[in-house]
Design an enzyme around this catalytic site. Structure first.
Site, PDB file in Angstrom:
ATOM      1  N   ASP A   1       0.859  -1.194   0.000  1.00  0.00           N
ATOM      2  CA  ASP A   1       0.000   0.000   0.000  1.00  0.00           C
ATOM      3  C   ASP A   1       0.893   1.241   0.000  1.00  0.00           C
ATOM      4  O   ASP A   1       0.758   2.131   0.839  1.00  0.00           O
ATOM      5  CB  ASP A   1      -0.906  -0.015   1.230  1.00  0.00           C
ATOM      6  CG  ASP A   1      -2.052   0.997   1.138  1.00  0.00           C
ATOM      7  OD1 ASP A   1      -2.441   1.354   0.013  1.00  0.00           O
ATOM      8  OD2 ASP A   1      -2.544   1.428   2.192  1.00  0.00           O
TER       9      ASP A   1
ATOM     10  N   ASN B   1       2.025   6.811   3.053  1.00  0.00           N
ATOM     11  CA  ASN B   1       2.777   5.804   3.813  1.00  0.00           C
ATOM     12  C   ASN B   1       4.275   5.900   3.590  1.00  0.00           C
ATOM     13  O   ASN B   1       5.035   5.058   4.071  1.00  0.00           O
ATOM     14  CB  ASN B   1       2.294   4.395   3.455  1.00  0.00           C
ATOM     15  CG  ASN B   1       0.983   4.054   4.132  1.00  0.00           C
ATOM     16  OD1 ASN B   1       0.656   4.598   5.178  1.00  0.00           O
ATOM     17  ND2 ASN B   1       0.217   3.160   3.525  1.00  0.00           N
TER      18      ASN B   1
ATOM     19  N   ASP C   1       3.412   1.658   8.147  1.00  0.00           N
ATOM     20  CA  ASP C   1       2.191   0.897   7.880  1.00  0.00           C
ATOM     21  C   ASP C   1       2.348  -0.176   6.808  1.00  0.00           C
ATOM     22  O   ASP C   1       1.922  -0.013   5.668  1.00  0.00           O
ATOM     23  CB  ASP C   1       1.045   1.837   7.513  1.00  0.00           C
ATOM     24  CG  ASP C   1      -0.302   1.128   7.557  1.00  0.00           C
ATOM     25  OD1 ASP C   1      -0.345  -0.021   8.030  1.00  0.00           O
ATOM     26  OD2 ASP C   1      -1.300   1.732   7.124  1.00  0.00           O
TER      27      ASP C   1
END
Length: 347
Positions: A228, A233, A245
């Site tokens: 992701d 992030n 994350d």
């Protein structure tokens, strides 16, 4: 999904019993004694808190959504983070935890070394991990030099990720992210009735083109990924980028960790050249994957809709995404999927 739906069950609202006192007691049970201050951070899938400690420090505690990942899958994510950190790749890795005797809410620890804790309380059981607090700002994607730096950063991560595959975490596939998401939306009648058929037709055509694009690309190298890797992030400091994350870490092609930063390679050629120049300083890039940007974007669109639908009974979701149940949203999604299908037409 509508006001006439049955009331949510405890499984739909898994965080109903996660009160501030419980968060502080859970941290206290692993030797991190809070001073009473905590700040809930922006996260919908899990519940994440910045906890200020009596010793003047602060940590970030993530309470995992019950039922989403197994302990083994969470620990694989933790092990990957630790492996990256051992290679001096700047990533926010989970802390090693130790249990405190006679704590108010005793915990069970998992992992070698232990990085995952399970707190059992009268309000439910909650698994959590703890990481050091790390600040940062959005990465400077307009700078060619900084994009090369980010490319080197991701290339280093992928070099480590290529050593072996995850054994319990997911592998990116059209079947899982695409068709399974589409089927769940249809089976649960998420889309308003008058636009359900157009949406389904547009979704089916788009996913068929996604599959065709992967088929044309052929067999691709599958590695461990962040999963992701959008700009939110990848945090930037004066010392460069660092990852946060890894909750969606998975096996998949390298492009999954590249496309969300810059989008269409045809529209951002200079930025892509810089990103890939940095990347290839550490990791070879298969140019066939450039054709996967729009297919991967399409999978994310369909999966995102199913993710919101699956979580709708969690009170955080209607408050944050009030437009989701409106017919206009699904009409827009239908048009977006039609546009994606056009973009994926073979040249």
């Amino acid at each position: 999904m509508t006001p006439s739906d049955p009331p949510p069950s405890s499984q739909d609202t898994p965080y109903a019993g996660l009160h501030p006192d419980l968060v502080l007691d859970a941290l206290d049970s692993v030797g991190l004694r809070g001073d009473g201050r905590l700040l809930q951070l922006n996260s919908y899938e899990n519940r994440v808190f910045q906890v200020f400690l009596e010793d003047g420090g602060a940590v970030v505690a993530k309470f995992y959504r019950p039922g989403r990942w197994s302990d083994e899958q969470i620990l694989e994510e933790h092990e990957f983070s630790a492996e990256l950190a051992a290679e001096e790749i700047p990533v926010v890795a989970p802390c090693v935890l130790s249990r405190v005797d006679n704590a108010r809410h005793p915990v069970t620890l998992r992992g070698e070394p232990p990085t995952l804790a399970l707190a059992r309380t009268a309000h439910g059981s909650f698994r959590f991990g703890v990481a050091e607090r790390r600040a940062g700002r959005a990465p400077p994607l307009e700078s060619v030099a900084d994009l090369e730096w980010i490319g080197r950063f991701i290339g280093r991560m992928h070099r480590v990720g290529s050593r072996r595959a995850f054994t319990t975490r997911k592998t990116l596939s059209v079947a899982d992210l695409g068709w399974a998401s589409r089927d769940w939306i249809c089976e649960h009648r998420v889309v308003p009735a008058h636009t359900a058929t157009p949406w389904k037709q547009a979704c089916d055509e788009a996913l068929e083109r996604v599959q065709a694009a992967f088929d044309r690309a052929g067999a691709l190298r599958v590695i461990r990924l962040h999963g992701d890797c959008h700009a939110g992030n990848v945090l930037w400091t004066d010392d460069g980028p660092h990852f946060v994350d890894l909750d969606d870490a998975m096996n998949g092609p390298a492009m999954q960790d590249l496309w969300m930063l810059l989008g269409d390679p045809g529209e951002n050629r200079a930025q892509w050249r810089a990103l890939l120049a940095g990347y290839e300083a550490f990791m070879d890039f298969d140019e066939r994957e450039l054709a996967l940007v729009e297919p991967l974007r399409t999978l994310r669109i369909v999966h995102y809709g199913a993710w919101l639908a699956r979580r709708w009974n969690d009170p955080a979701f209607p408050a944050a995404f009030p437009w989701f149940k409106d017919a206009q949203y699904w009409e827009q999604q239908t048009q977006l999927l039609r546009e994606q299908a056009q973009r994926m037409r073979p040249a």
